[in-house]
Structures are given as C-alpha cells and as structure tokens.
Design an enzyme around this catalytic site. Structure first.
Site, PDB file in Angstrom:
ATOM      1  N   CYS A  36       0.832  -1.200   0.000  1.00 33.03           N
ATOM      2  CA  CYS A  36       0.000   0.000   0.000  1.00 33.03           C
ATOM      3  C   CYS A  36       0.873   1.258   0.000  1.00 33.03           C
ATOM      4  O   CYS A  36       1.790   1.398   0.797  1.00 33.03           O
ATOM      5  CB  CYS A  36      -0.969   0.077   1.159  1.00 33.03           C
ATOM      6  N   ARG A  40       4.563  -0.414  -4.297  1.00 37.92           N
ATOM      7  CA  ARG A  40       4.154  -0.880  -2.971  1.00 37.92           C
ATOM      8  C   ARG A  40       2.885  -1.736  -3.008  1.00 37.92           C
ATOM      9  O   ARG A  40       2.522  -2.364  -2.012  1.00 37.92           O
ATOM     10  CB  ARG A  40       3.923   0.316  -2.045  1.00 37.92           C
ATOM     11  N   GLU A  61      19.613 -16.811  -4.698  1.00 41.94           N
ATOM     12  CA  GLU A  61      19.125 -15.537  -5.255  1.00 41.94           C
ATOM     13  C   GLU A  61      18.709 -15.720  -6.724  1.00 41.94           C
ATOM     14  O   GLU A  61      17.675 -15.209  -7.156  1.00 41.94           O
ATOM     15  CB  GLU A  61      20.224 -14.468  -5.104  1.00 41.94           C
ATOM     16  N   HIS A  93      22.865 -35.633  -1.970  1.00 45.76           N
ATOM     17  CA  HIS A  93      22.047 -36.025  -0.821  1.00 45.76           C
ATOM     18  C   HIS A  93      20.557 -35.959  -1.144  1.00 45.76           C
ATOM     19  O   HIS A  93      19.734 -35.971  -0.235  1.00 45.76           O
ATOM     20  CB  HIS A  93      22.382 -35.147   0.387  1.00 45.76           C
TER      21      HIS A  93
END
Ligand code: F6R
Length: 617
Positions: A2, A27, A486, A509
């Site tokens: 927001c 945002r 990343e 693994h």
C-alpha cells in the site's frame, strides 16, 4: 504494501496525487483511488480495482472536480479482495470524511461488531473502513476536531497502520497517524505532503521530516504539527533526500528493472564512496560507536528474501575478516523461536525498504532482549534504522522494480565494509589486509560493468530461447550458494518458473534425483586460482549432473578452461578474490531472470501477487 500520498497547498491536487501514486505503485498495485476536497468544498472520490492506469483512464473519461486538498492510495490487498468497493479511500460521516490506510488493524472485527451494534453500516470487507467509520464517530464526539478524533481512534486500534484522513469541513488539512508503518512529511513552500515514501513527493521537494512511532501529524499549506498519541508535541528529525526525481524515473529504459540492473556498478561504488580514507574503511555513521563491536561474542544477521541472501554472503566475510561467529536468520523465524540473545549479541538487520514488518519486529525483539542492533538500509527516514542503535545506509538509490537487484549488491557491499570495520576494531585484521580488501571492493564496480557489457545481450538471447522452460536449478558452493538461492528466487518471482537453488555439495544427498535429460542447471563455479579445492569439487558436481543429461550453464572466471568440456554455455566473470565473486556472479542471474520474464511477455517491474515493501507479518 500500500502506497499513501496526501497533499495540501495552492495547486490542483489530482495530478500531484496521481504522479505520487505512480511512484508508489511498487508498494501495491491491485487497486487505486483518490479523494479530493474540491473548490466548492465538496468531497469527491474515485477508486478502481486494477493498476493505477485504470483509475487514471477513468478520471480522464469522467473527470472528478479538482481541489487543492487530496489523498491517494495504491493497494496491496489484505482484508477483502481487490475490488472497487475494497479499494481506498473509504468514506464515513455521511461521505464527508475520506480515509486511506496501510497496514493491518488486527482488532477490526471486534470494532466492527461494536459499530454495527450502534447501527453503522459498511460497504466493504476491509479493516480500513472500520477505522474510517470509527473516525467519523469520534469526529462528532470531538466536536469536529479531526486531530482529536484521530487520537481517540488510534487509542482503539491494534496492529500496524498508517492512516491519512481529510474532512470536507476542513479544506487545507490532512491528518495522518502511524504505528509500525511508514509515513514521511515533504516540506514545500506554501504546500506540504505526506507519503509512505519520499519518492511520492521528491519531484516537488527534497526537504523531508521523518515521523516517529506512534505519532500524529497534521499538515496545512502553512505548516506541520506533530504530536504523540497522548497529544504532546514532538520534535521531528529533518533530512534532505539524497537523490532527485530523475533517479526514480525510468528514463529511456524498457523497465525499472532493466535500469536498476544497469545501475548495479553504481550501487556498489556509491555505497563505498565516502567510506574509505587513506585506503582504510572509515564509515562516518559508525564514528564513536566502537563500543558496539568491542565486546560482542556473536552476530546474528536478520532479514527476509533477497536481503537474507545478501546476509548469507556477508556471513562469510564477517567470519573471515572480523572473526566473530555469525548466524543468518529469516527475521520471521528468529522472532518467534525464543532465541538466546543478550548484550554480547550484535543483531544486524538488512532491509532495502527499511519497513519490512517481519524484520522490524525482529529488530524490536532483539533490542528488548538487550542485544545491540545495527541496520543496513537503503531508505532514508525508514522505520528499521530509526529503531536501531546504528545505521549503515546502502546508497543504491531508489529501487522501484518490486524484485530487488541493485539493492542486493549494495547490501553485500555494506556488509563487507562493516566486516572490515569490525575486523579492524577487534584487531582481527591488519591494516594491510584490510587495505587489500578495500582495493578489491573498489575494483568491483568496473568488473560488474564488464559483465554487463560483455554478457548481457548473449544472456538475454538464450533467456529468450528458454522461454518455454518449466524448471531451472541453480547450484553454488561457499559464497556461490546464496547466489544460487538468489538466482532461483529472482526466476520464480519474475518469470513464474519453478526454480530451486542448492548448495552444490548437497546435490548427491537428494536433489540430484531432479536431474533428467534437458534439465537446465546454472552452476556458479569458484575461481580455480583462488579456491582450487572448491573449484575441483564443483567441476565434479558438474560432471555428475551432465552425466545425467542436464543442460549445464556455467558462470565461471575468465580463463577457467576446466569447465569447458562439461558446459553447454559458459558465462564469464572477471577475475576476483573468492569473497568478491558473488558481486559479479549474481549479475548474469539477474539478467537471465529479467530476460526470461520479458521473453514470456511478463511485467518485470510488478510481478503478480507481490509488493515491494512487505509491511504485514
Ligand atoms: C526479492 C525481494 C524480496 C525482498 C524482501 C525484503 O526480489 O525483493 O525478497 O528482498 O521482501 O525486503 P526489504 O529488503 O525491503 O526488507
């Protein structure tokens, strides 16, 4: 999460609000709205689900009469889906009062029941409308005093919020309050602004005031008044925004992300600038704060997402140069597991926005537990640095694209400066060793530029060819491991492709079961000169996956011939010391994720479901 903007002054507010919202759209971008008190003293409001463009087009087609007092909002939905009704502003007091909000009001259903019992009705599913209706009720109770009404409302709210409101009866007044959510004041000449972030008003003024926790602000064209929630006046901290509006513009670039990736060399250079004196690290913000580092026995780095991966890279440098044990923790995990910390612990938080709620709460928790706190942050006036004992700002400039790129390299740079500083304070490094590393760090921007110049178009080309790929794996060892993480995160976020990063040693693994013919795997290869042992191991890992049909894309140092027989593609990075390789190796991965998303026709600046500043827990 927001974006909020408010304006009072002599100018028509709509263009100012819309321009501000477009700078805050990072945002949240699932709906947007504005409210304006027009020349005739009426309150007009328009809000639309979807991106800001939809609101803008609507206002062009059906203009709202304009006025010189207004508020605007761009939303990332929490309570209630992204619909017109749930978009902000929300109106109350017979549509004379308009309210916008960022955050989450945790006790909203309890408050709503109270208001419903009193006969109030609601038009949305949001927690914000509850605050608006409550404000309308208290406004009457306070005899039409909006600031007083705010004080009564904030005393009832639990959770995190920035609230802005204006009332038809008070043209020329916008009132705001904040708790655990951002709000800054822009000081103009005969006009003033309120916003979640300085980006919303920097084209009008670079003079700003940071509002503290639990404070209420009233702006008029003539001035600004800040009080705490009990009504006592408080002093606010002025600051000058360090960048201008052009820095937050797309310029001629196809996207903010393209621009920001191209700025990675500057992000490193600007973060180092002014912090090296006669070859030694000298961070002015840490002057006189050696006490913070002298007695610590451990460091805990807390952050989320990409910032946490920067933290993992930083751990290697902090341990090697400062010889202090370091743990890196996701802030949301740290906060809720009763960690063992105390005055001997330095908690280093990393946050581009300085507002990430998970990180903020973890910093507060650490402080309350007696730990020392240091914030690495890219945003002036943000909450996390204000809550910390010390700050080292990254100088990446405004990062607008939702996924972080240039801030990542700036965060690693700041961590390296900090590691060298602590290493010297604690005598873990000689002046000469520190100076050698400073020289390496200073050489990084030019090397990143080489990667961009030499490899960008080739990477974009093969990202284009790989547009139909459904899954990509990333492998790295040592500092290459967080870079693999990343690379995978960026690909998920931007291109919506399944991607995973692994420590290359972990492959056998379990994850090796994922390898089937044609599976693309990026491998970050350590330098054969600097890390011969590790290099051999990674080359063996490459052979293992290649034997199982993987399509191997290698990021390797110039001149590393050992990888050639086993690689389908080789992306070259310049020679650098082991700790400096991540700052170079990440660049091809940023370009690749951006290139692949672009090839798929996706919006790289505003990926679905995300918001840049995550101000909810
Ligand atoms: C990824 C990304 C996020 C942020 C994370 C923390 O590209 O941008 O993972 O890194 O949300 O944000 P800040 O750094 O603002 O605390």
């Amino acid at each position: 999460m927001c974006g909020i903007v408010g304006y009072v002054g002599p100018r028509q507010s709509q263009p100012i609000l819309l321009a501000g919202l477009s700078r805050l759209e990072y945002r949240g971008y699932d709906s947007a709205g504005i409210a304006v008190i027009d020349g005739g003293g009426d309150l007009g409001m328009r809000k639309r689900a979807g991106k800001l463009k939809i609101l803008r087009d609507d206002l062009t087609a059906h203009p709202l009469s304009d006025g010189t007092t207004g508020i605007g909002h761009t939303r990332w939905a929490t309570h209630g889906g992204p619909t017109d009704a749930n978009a902000h502003p929300h109106l109350a007091d017979d549509d004379k009062l308009a309210v916008i909000h960022n955050g989450i009001i945790e006790n909203f259903s309890e408050l709503k029941s109270e208001l419903v019992a009193e006969g109030y009705t609601f038009r949305s599913e949001t927690d914000t409308e509850v605050a608006a209706v409550l404000l309308g009720r208290e406004y009457r109770e306070a005899g039409g005093n909006l600031v007083e009404a705010f004080r009564m409302v904030v005393a009832r709210l639990e959770g995190a919020f920035t609230l802005l409101a204006m009332h038809r009866d008070h043209p020329g007044l916008v009132v705001g309050a904040r708790r655990n959510s951002p709000l800054v004041i822009g000081l103009g000449d005969g006009e003033n602004f309120l916003a979640s972030d300085v980006a919303a008003f920097v084209e009008h003024t670079r003079r700003a005031l940071a509002i503290g926790q639990d404070e209420i602000v009233a702006i008029t064209p003539e001035g600004v008044e800040v009080t705490d929630f009990s009504g006592d006046e408080v002093d606010v901290e002025p600051f000058e925004v360090m960048w201008d509006a052009a820095a937050a513009d797309k310029g001629g670039w196809s996207s903010f992300m393209a621009k920001e990736v191209s700025e990675e060399p500057d992000a490193v250079a600007n973060t180092v600038r002014g912090r090296v004196k006669d070859g030694a690290v000298a961070i002015p913000e840490l002057d006189g704060l050696d006490g913070l580092f002298a007695d610590i026995t451990r460091i805990i780095v807390i952050a989320c997402g990409t910032a946490a991966y920067a933290g993992v890279v930083g751990k290697y440098a902090l341990e090697q140069w400062a010889r202090v044990p370091v743990d890196v923790e996701l802030a949301h995990e740290f906060r809720y597991r009763d960690p063992v910390i105390g005055p001997d612990t330095l908690v280093v938080s990393i946050s581009q926005s300085g507002e990430t709620m998970d990180t903020l709460m973890a910093v507060k928790y650490a402080r309350e537990a007696g730990a020392k706190t240091l914030s690495i942050c890219n945003t002036q006036g943000a909450t996390i640095p204000r809550e910390s004992d010390a700050i080292v700002y990254t100088h990446a400039g405004p990062e607008v694209a939702v996924a972080s790129t240039k801030a990542f390299v700036a965060q690693i740079t700041a961590l390296y400066l900090l590691a060298l500083h602590i290493g010297r304070v604690r005598d873990a490094l000689t002046a000469e060793q520190a100076a050698d590393n400073v020289r390496e760090l200073e050489a990084v921007p030019a090397k990143i530029q080489q990667v961009l110049d030499r490899e960008q178009s080739r990477i974009e080309q093969f990202a284009h060819w790989m547009a139909d790929t459904r899954s990509v794996l990333f492998l790295g060892r040592h500092v290459g491991y967080p870079i693999a993480l990343e690379g995978a995160l960026k690909l998920k976020e931007l291109a919506y492709i399944h991607a995973e990063g692994f420590a290359a040693g972990e492959l056998k693994h379990g994850p090796i079961a994922l390898i089937e013919p044609g599976q693309p795997v990026f491998v970050i290869v350590p330098s054969p000169r600097e890390s011969a042992e590790l290099h051999k191991k990674v080359v063996s890992n490459i052979q293992e996956i290649r034997a199982r049909g993987a399509r191997v894309i290698v990021i390797a140092e110039e001149g590393d011939a050992a990888v050639l027989p086993f690689a389908d593609e080789v992306l070259r990075i310049p020679l650098a010391g082991p700790l400096f390789e991540p700052l170079l190796a990440v660049v091809p991965l940023h370009i690749f994720a951006m290139g692949l998303a672009t090839a798929k026709g996706l919006d790289v600046d505003q990926p679905r479901n995300l918001a840049k500043s995550v101000t909810v827990e």
